[in-house]
Design a protein around this motif. Structure first.
Motif, PDB file in Angstrom:
ATOM      1  N   LYS A   5       0.840  -1.188   0.000  1.00  0.00           N
ATOM      2  CA  LYS A   5       0.000   0.000   0.000  1.00  0.00           C
ATOM      3  C   LYS A   5       0.879   1.244   0.000  1.00  0.00           C
ATOM      4  N   VAL A   6       0.603   2.169  -0.932  1.00  0.00           N
ATOM      5  CA  VAL A   6       1.406   3.376  -1.060  1.00  0.00           C
ATOM      6  C   VAL A   6       0.926   4.408  -0.050  1.00  0.00           C
ATOM      7  N   GLN A   7       1.864   4.944   0.739  1.00  0.00           N
ATOM      8  CA  GLN A   7       1.504   5.986   1.695  1.00  0.00           C
ATOM      9  C   GLN A   7       1.341   7.306   0.970  1.00  0.00           C
ATOM     10  N   MET A   8       0.240   7.996   1.277  1.00  0.00           N
ATOM     11  CA  MET A   8      -0.049   9.262   0.616  1.00  0.00           C
ATOM     12  C   MET A   8       0.710  10.388   1.315  1.00  0.00           C
ATOM     13  N   LYS A   9       1.991  10.472   1.002  1.00  0.00           N
ATOM     14  CA  LYS A   9       2.813  11.561   1.503  1.00  0.00           C
ATOM     15  C   LYS A   9       3.910  11.832   0.483  1.00  0.00           C
ATOM     16  N   ARG A  10       4.552  12.966   0.634  1.00  0.00           N
ATOM     17  CA  ARG A  10       5.586  13.369  -0.328  1.00  0.00           C
ATOM     18  C   ARG A  10       6.728  12.354  -0.327  1.00  0.00           C
ATOM     19  N   ILE A  11       7.152  11.944  -1.542  1.00  0.00           N
ATOM     20  CA  ILE A  11       8.262  11.007  -1.677  1.00  0.00           C
ATOM     21  C   ILE A  11       9.558  11.787  -1.519  1.00  0.00           C
ATOM     22  N   GLU A  12      10.368  11.402  -0.528  1.00  0.00           N
ATOM     23  CA  GLU A  12      11.577  12.154  -0.235  1.00  0.00           C
ATOM     24  C   GLU A  12      12.667  11.910  -1.272  1.00  0.00           C
ATOM     25  N   ASN A  13      12.792  10.661  -1.756  1.00  0.00           N
ATOM     26  CA  ASN A  13      13.826  10.341  -2.738  1.00  0.00           C
ATOM     27  C   ASN A  13      13.487  11.019  -4.063  1.00  0.00           C
ATOM     28  N   MET A  14      14.395  11.876  -4.555  1.00  0.00           N
ATOM     29  CA  MET A  14      14.113  12.672  -5.745  1.00  0.00           C
ATOM     30  C   MET A  14      13.921  11.795  -6.978  1.00  0.00           C
ATOM     31  N   VAL A  15      14.731  10.731  -7.102  1.00  0.00           N
ATOM     32  CA  VAL A  15      14.628   9.846  -8.263  1.00  0.00           C
ATOM     33  C   VAL A  15      13.291   9.116  -8.253  1.00  0.00           C
ATOM     34  N   HIS A  16      12.925   8.542  -7.104  1.00  0.00           N
ATOM     35  CA  HIS A  16      11.654   7.826  -6.992  1.00  0.00           C
ATOM     36  C   HIS A  16      10.480   8.774  -7.204  1.00  0.00           C
ATOM     37  N   ARG A  17      10.627  10.021  -6.722  1.00  0.00           N
ATOM     38  CA  ARG A  17       9.552  11.001  -6.897  1.00  0.00           C
ATOM     39  C   ARG A  17       9.339  11.323  -8.369  1.00  0.00           C
ATOM     40  N   GLN A  18      10.437  11.464  -9.125  1.00  0.00           N
ATOM     41  CA  GLN A  18      10.329  11.765 -10.545  1.00  0.00           C
ATOM     42  C   GLN A  18       9.731  10.600 -11.314  1.00  0.00           C
ATOM     43  N   VAL A  19      10.145   9.357 -10.955  1.00  0.00           N
ATOM     44  CA  VAL A  19       9.603   8.168 -11.621  1.00  0.00           C
ATOM     45  C   VAL A  19       8.099   8.060 -11.369  1.00  0.00           C
ATOM     46  N   THR A  20       7.693   8.269 -10.108  1.00  0.00           N
ATOM     47  CA  THR A  20       6.271   8.193  -9.749  1.00  0.00           C
ATOM     48  C   THR A  20       5.480   9.281 -10.469  1.00  0.00           C
ATOM     49  N   PHE A  21       6.055  10.497 -10.570  1.00  0.00           N
ATOM     50  CA  PHE A  21       5.367  11.592 -11.260  1.00  0.00           C
ATOM     51  C   PHE A  21       5.127  11.245 -12.723  1.00  0.00           C
ATOM     52  N   CYS A  22       6.172  10.744 -13.399  1.00  0.00           N
ATOM     53  CA  CYS A  22       6.037  10.407 -14.823  1.00  0.00           C
ATOM     54  C   CYS A  22       4.997   9.312 -15.028  1.00  0.00           C
ATOM     55  N   LYS A  23       5.053   8.277 -14.170  1.00  0.00           N
ATOM     56  CA  LYS A  23       4.137   7.141 -14.325  1.00  0.00           C
ATOM     57  C   LYS A  23       2.695   7.566 -14.067  1.00  0.00           C
ATOM     58  N   ARG A  24       2.455   8.279 -12.972  1.00  0.00           N
ATOM     59  CA  ARG A  24       1.086   8.649 -12.613  1.00  0.00           C
ATOM     60  C   ARG A  24       0.538   9.739 -13.530  1.00  0.00           C
ATOM     61  N   ARG A  25       1.412  10.618 -14.021  1.00  0.00           N
ATOM     62  CA  ARG A  25       0.965  11.622 -14.974  1.00  0.00           C
ATOM     63  C   ARG A  25       0.478  10.951 -16.257  1.00  0.00           C
ATOM     64  N   ALA A  26       1.255   9.993 -16.739  1.00  0.00           N
ATOM     65  CA  ALA A  26       0.849   9.263 -17.944  1.00  0.00           C
ATOM     66  C   ALA A  26      -0.456   8.516 -17.708  1.00  0.00           C
ATOM     67  N   GLY A  27      -0.607   7.910 -16.521  1.00  0.00           N
ATOM     68  CA  GLY A  27      -1.844   7.199 -16.200  1.00  0.00           C
ATOM     69  C   GLY A  27      -3.044   8.122 -16.133  1.00  0.00           C
ATOM     70  N   LEU A  28      -2.845   9.320 -15.545  1.00  0.00           N
ATOM     71  CA  LEU A  28      -3.945  10.281 -15.443  1.00  0.00           C
ATOM     72  C   LEU A  28      -4.389  10.757 -16.824  1.00  0.00           C
ATOM     73  N   LEU A  29      -3.438  11.093 -17.677  1.00  0.00           N
ATOM     74  CA  LEU A  29      -3.782  11.555 -19.022  1.00  0.00           C
ATOM     75  C   LEU A  29      -4.439  10.442 -19.836  1.00  0.00           C
ATOM     76  N   LYS A  30      -3.954   9.209 -19.629  1.00  0.00           N
ATOM     77  CA  LYS A  30      -4.544   8.065 -20.331  1.00  0.00           C
ATOM     78  C   LYS A  30      -5.996   7.862 -19.902  1.00  0.00           C
ATOM     79  N   LYS A  31      -6.267   7.946 -18.592  1.00  0.00           N
ATOM     80  CA  LYS A  31      -7.631   7.790 -18.089  1.00  0.00           C
ATOM     81  C   LYS A  31      -8.537   8.903 -18.608  1.00  0.00           C
ATOM     82  N   ALA A  32      -7.996  10.117 -18.699  1.00  0.00           N
ATOM     83  CA  ALA A  32      -8.799  11.236 -19.215  1.00  0.00           C
ATOM     84  C   ALA A  32      -9.183  10.991 -20.670  1.00  0.00           C
ATOM     85  N   LYS A  33      -8.240  10.492 -21.473  1.00  0.00           N
ATOM     86  CA  LYS A  33      -8.542  10.187 -22.881  1.00  0.00           C
ATOM     87  C   LYS A  33      -9.597   9.094 -22.983  1.00  0.00           C
TER      88      LYS A  33
END
Length: 202
Positions: A5-33
């Motif tokens: 289960k993913v904790q809903m808080k800011r990801i401290e690791n910059m690399v993991h934060r960027q990976v999560t942003f790219c993945k979830r951004r793509a998922g959000l745009l895909k769901k919108a389409k």
């Protein structure tokens, strides 16, 4: 393997934060389409990254057109008349009845599949079931590809971190061990370079 289960808080690791942003951004745009195509909806999405980079999506027309339409709707709200409320109630009832029929078909389809094809289903019901199965397969494959993409990104990030650490250690070794540290060892002992012939005589 089950995902934690993913904790809903800011990801401290910059690399993991960027990976999560790219993945979830793509998922959000895909769901919108998908929502726009399936429900014939007009959708506009704005995303600002932590670095201030803008990502946007307008499923129909332009983003400027959607903003103008939004501002127009906000400035002139439509009054709720009795006829409008009655129409909304009828639409809601129709949607509820449609969803009930869908649920009944899906439940019947599940019984049909788990019982090995026992029972009867009409051609229309089988076509609805086939459509849902194709949708489920699509979502399963999409989720699988998202997980594989995330794992590949994590491996690439780990590879970069290990390569940087390796270079750092190599540079540190070169600094600590200068060219004078590897002097030849002097010795007075002499060793013959030839082997006496008598050794191999039988």
């Amino acid at each position: 393997m089950a995902r934690g289960k993913v904790q809903m808080k800011r990801i401290e690791n910059m690399v993991h934060r960027q990976v999560t942003f790219c993945k979830r951004r793509a998922g959000l745009l895909k769901k919108a389409k998908e929502l726009s195509v399936l429900c014939d909806a007009e959708i506009g999405v704005f995303i600002f990254s932590s670095h201030g980079k803008l990502f946007e999506l307008a499923t129909k027309g332009s983003m400027q057109g959607l903003i103008e339409r939004y501002m127009k709707m906000k400035s002139t709200p439509a009054p709720q008349t009795e006829q409008t409320m009655e129409t909304q109630t009828l639409d809601a009832k129709k949607e509820i009845n449609w969803m009930k029929q869908e649920i009944e078909i899906l439940q019947k389809g599940l019984r049909y599949m788990f019982d090995g094809g026992a029972g009867t289903m009409t051609l229309d019901e089988l076509q609805v079931l086939e459509k849902h199965l194709e949708t489920w397969i699509y979502h399963v494959r999409s989720a699988k590809m998202d997980i594989l993409f995330q794992e590949i990104q994590l491996l690439r990030n780990s590879e970069g971190i290990l390569a940087a650490a390796n270079k750092f250690l190599q540079d540190k070794i070169e600094v600590n061990t200068g060219p004078n540290d590897f002097m030849p060892i002097a010795t007075d002992n002499t060793y013959p370079l030839t082997i006496p012939n008598g050794i191999y005589e039988f």
